[in-house]
Scaffold this active site. Structure first.
Site, PDB file in Angstrom:
ATOM      1  N   ARG A   1       9.765  -4.311 -10.304  1.00  0.00           N
ATOM      2  CA  ARG A   1       8.474  -4.993 -10.427  1.00  0.00           C
ATOM      3  C   ARG A   1       8.239  -5.354 -11.887  1.00  0.00           C
ATOM      4  O   ARG A   1       8.243  -4.475 -12.751  1.00  0.00           O
ATOM      5  CB  ARG A   1       7.355  -4.087  -9.897  1.00  0.00           C
ATOM      6  CG  ARG A   1       5.983  -4.677 -10.050  1.00  0.00           C
ATOM      7  CD  ARG A   1       4.951  -3.917  -9.261  1.00  0.00           C
ATOM      8  NE  ARG A   1       5.115  -4.106  -7.825  1.00  0.00           N
ATOM      9  CZ  ARG A   1       4.198  -3.766  -6.912  1.00  0.00           C
ATOM     10  NH1 ARG A   1       3.067  -3.217  -7.302  1.00  0.00           N
ATOM     11  NH2 ARG A   1       4.412  -3.981  -5.633  1.00  0.00           N
TER      12      ARG A   1
ATOM     13  N   LYS B   1       9.361   5.041   3.460  1.00  0.00           N
ATOM     14  CA  LYS B   1       9.674   3.838   4.244  1.00  0.00           C
ATOM     15  C   LYS B   1      11.117   3.909   4.749  1.00  0.00           C
ATOM     16  O   LYS B   1      11.389   3.685   5.927  1.00  0.00           O
ATOM     17  CB  LYS B   1       9.472   2.597   3.359  1.00  0.00           C
ATOM     18  CG  LYS B   1       9.522   1.298   4.118  1.00  0.00           C
ATOM     19  CD  LYS B   1       9.337   0.083   3.226  1.00  0.00           C
ATOM     20  CE  LYS B   1       7.936  -0.081   2.702  1.00  0.00           C
ATOM     21  NZ  LYS B   1       7.605  -1.469   2.338  1.00  0.00           N
TER      22      LYS B   1
ATOM     23  N   LYS C   1      12.294   3.050  -7.649  1.00  0.00           N
ATOM     24  CA  LYS C   1      11.631   1.812  -8.050  1.00  0.00           C
ATOM     25  C   LYS C   1      11.805   1.644  -9.555  1.00  0.00           C
ATOM     26  O   LYS C   1      11.978   2.636 -10.272  1.00  0.00           O
ATOM     27  CB  LYS C   1      10.132   1.919  -7.725  1.00  0.00           C
ATOM     28  CG  LYS C   1       9.433   0.596  -7.609  1.00  0.00           C
ATOM     29  CD  LYS C   1       9.462   0.050  -6.202  1.00  0.00           C
ATOM     30  CE  LYS C   1       8.810  -1.313  -6.147  1.00  0.00           C
ATOM     31  NZ  LYS C   1       8.802  -1.877  -4.804  1.00  0.00           N
TER      32      LYS C   1
ATOM     33  N   ASP D   1      11.216  -7.342  -6.283  1.00  0.00           N
ATOM     34  CA  ASP D   1       9.798  -7.082  -6.038  1.00  0.00           C
ATOM     35  C   ASP D   1       9.050  -8.140  -6.850  1.00  0.00           C
ATOM     36  O   ASP D   1       9.645  -9.159  -7.238  1.00  0.00           O
ATOM     37  CB  ASP D   1       9.424  -5.641  -6.451  1.00  0.00           C
ATOM     38  CG  ASP D   1       8.062  -5.207  -5.900  1.00  0.00           C
ATOM     39  OD1 ASP D   1       8.007  -4.720  -4.768  1.00  0.00           O
ATOM     40  OD2 ASP D   1       7.045  -5.367  -6.606  1.00  0.00           O
TER      41      ASP D   1
ATOM     42  N   THR E   1      10.870  -8.730   8.019  1.00  0.00           N
ATOM     43  CA  THR E   1       9.603  -8.002   7.937  1.00  0.00           C
ATOM     44  C   THR E   1       8.642  -8.520   9.007  1.00  0.00           C
ATOM     45  O   THR E   1       7.978  -7.740   9.703  1.00  0.00           O
ATOM     46  CB  THR E   1       8.985  -8.160   6.532  1.00  0.00           C
ATOM     47  OG1 THR E   1       9.965  -7.774   5.572  1.00  0.00           O
ATOM     48  CG2 THR E   1       7.747  -7.301   6.366  1.00  0.00           C
TER      49      THR E   1
ATOM     50  N   ALA F   1       1.705  -6.498   7.641  1.00  0.00           N
ATOM     51  CA  ALA F   1       2.825  -6.284   6.720  1.00  0.00           C
ATOM     52  C   ALA F   1       2.430  -5.787   5.344  1.00  0.00           C
ATOM     53  O   ALA F   1       3.279  -5.250   4.634  1.00  0.00           O
ATOM     54  CB  ALA F   1       3.577  -7.606   6.539  1.00  0.00           C
ATOM     55  N   ALA F   2       1.183  -5.972   4.948  1.00  0.00           N
ATOM     56  CA  ALA F   2       0.826  -5.680   3.552  1.00  0.00           C
ATOM     57  C   ALA F   2       1.129  -4.228   3.209  1.00  0.00           C
ATOM     58  O   ALA F   2       0.975  -3.339   4.043  1.00  0.00           O
ATOM     59  CB  ALA F   2      -0.637  -5.998   3.303  1.00  0.00           C
ATOM     60  N   ASN F   3       1.548  -4.013   1.982  1.00  0.00           N
ATOM     61  CA  ASN F   3       1.782  -2.655   1.488  1.00  0.00           C
ATOM     62  C   ASN F   3       0.454  -2.018   1.118  1.00  0.00           C
ATOM     63  O   ASN F   3      -0.471  -2.706   0.684  1.00  0.00           O
ATOM     64  CB  ASN F   3       2.675  -2.699   0.241  1.00  0.00           C
ATOM     65  CG  ASN F   3       4.145  -2.749   0.608  1.00  0.00           C
ATOM     66  OD1 ASN F   3       4.606  -1.989   1.456  1.00  0.00           O
ATOM     67  ND2 ASN F   3       4.876  -3.644  -0.023  1.00  0.00           N
TER      68      ASN F   3
END
Ligand code: NAD
Length: 345
Positions: free
Chosen positions: A44, A68, A80, A114, A149, A257-259
């Site tokens: 990210r 996940k 990450k 990301d 997804t 789908a949103a995190n």
């Protein structure tokens, strides 16, 4: 906050801070768990206020990736990387420096895309390290994760409908989709193909026009969460399920789908108290990581295996909803417990 206290509290294995003097690149790689395999997670790139904000983000995101991957049954763990923006002006040199950091942790971290990263950035990482996945199909990679997804959301929605005592036939079902980007539009298209009536919103005119062309009825973004529908599918941003929004929700099922859809942990209980069936985001939106993680399989990427695993999201959610009904725990807490037990095992 000290780094060790956070690592101990959330069970992180390793946190590495990197600085490349030549480009000025600063990044943190957090490896939450490698118990099930190398930690897979996106890079990210963001403008963080300060180091503490970046550290909080990378710790939270890497932990979520472990859960996940475990719920999806993948032989990988969670990790990450965050890059303190702005990214160096020389993009290629910056990516090569970043790849050096990834290489440094020796395969314990597998980088993917990301926020702020693209397929071509992954190709630049691959100039230096093989520990980066998410290459284009043309480059022999797994390609765009979004359709996978979206398909996972559709599969998971069926399970959530049954858990709410409703029919899992989409024909005539009313669904509100918030956010019609790469994933949300795919959800709209699949729902429409199944005969559902779809209300959609977005903050981007382009996305709205695409959703309209796919057969959705467009509603104001401020009204979408409280729309009079059977299912709410948050597919844009996180933290939309909150103390403020939950009392206004009319859908009986939330499957999107949103995190990080829940603003706080307490919101899972607020949904349950209202009798709303919530498909935990990190279970239902695993299609993307299932797809990208397949690139690290020793036998190479296999689209059929990916499709089977994405289909498996439905059965995983069936188990989670059944267990939640048996124990009286929320679906979110049940999913977390499942992930943690798989990691420990
Ligand atoms: P995207 O950027 O393609 O689409 C997001 C859409 O949401 C955009 O059209 C944007 O305009 C819209 N949006 C932004 N803020 C909004 C708001 N306040 N209200 C309504 N709409 C808003 O992203 P995406 O890849 O489709 O991902 C969507 C969500 O799903 C994100 O939360 C992402 O983290 C999550 N997710 C995506 C994948 C994937 O495979 N792409 C996998 C897992 C989770």
């Amino acid at each position: 906050m000290t780094v060790f206290s956070s690592m101990v509290a959330d069970g992180h294995e390793q946190v590495c801070f990197f600085h490349d003097p030549a480009t000025g690149l600063r990044a943190i790689i957090a490896i939450h768990s490698t118990a099930r395999g190398p930690g897979v997670g996106g890079v990210r790139i963001r403008h963080y206020r300060d180091e503490a904000e970046a550290l909080t983000d990378v710790l939270r995101l890497s932990e979520a990736m472990s859960y996940k991957a475990a719920c999806a049954g993948l032989a990988c763990g969670g990790a990450k990387a965050v890059v303190m923006g702005p990214f160096p002006a020389d993009r290629v040199a910056g990516m090569h420096a970043l790849a050096g950091f990834v290489e440094h942790v020796g395969g314990r971290y597998i980088a993917t895309e990301d926020m702020g990263m693209s397929e071509s950035d992954i190709a630049r990482l691959n100039d230096v390290t093989r520990f980066a996945v998410g290459r284009s199909l043309a480059d022999g990679g797994s390609g765009d994760p979004s359709p996978h997804t979206a398909q996972g959301v559709i599969n998971g929605m069926r399970s959530a409908l049954r858990a709410a005592g409703m029919s899992d036939d989409f024909n005539g079902l009313k669904v509100a989709v918030q956010g019609c980007g790469s994933v949300g539009l795919g959800v709209v298209e699949r729902l429409r193909a199944g005969g559902a009536v779809v209300l959609a919103s977005d903050i981007s005119e382009t996305a709205i026009e695409r959703a309209r062309a796919a057969g959705a009825e467009i509603v104001a973004n401020d009204d979408i969460l409280a729309a009079d529908v059977d299912v709410l599918a948050p597919c844009g941003i996180g933290a939309v399920l909150s103390e403020q929004s939950i009392p206004t929700i009319r859908a009986r099922v939330i499957a999107g789908a949103a995190n990080n859809q829940l603003a706080t942990d307490a919101d899972a209980a607020r949904l349950a108290e209202r009798g709303i069936v919530y498909a935990p985001d990190f279970v239902i939106n695993a299609g993307g990581v299932i797809n990208v993680a397949d690139e690290i399989d020793p036998a190479g990427y296999d689209g059929q295996r990916v499709a089977a695993r994405v289909a498996g999201i439905e059965a995983t959610l069936d188990d989670i909803f059944a267990e939640a009904a048996r124990t009286g725990q929320t679906s979110a807490a049940t999913a977390l417990a499942l992930a943690r037990s798989r990691i420990v095992a």
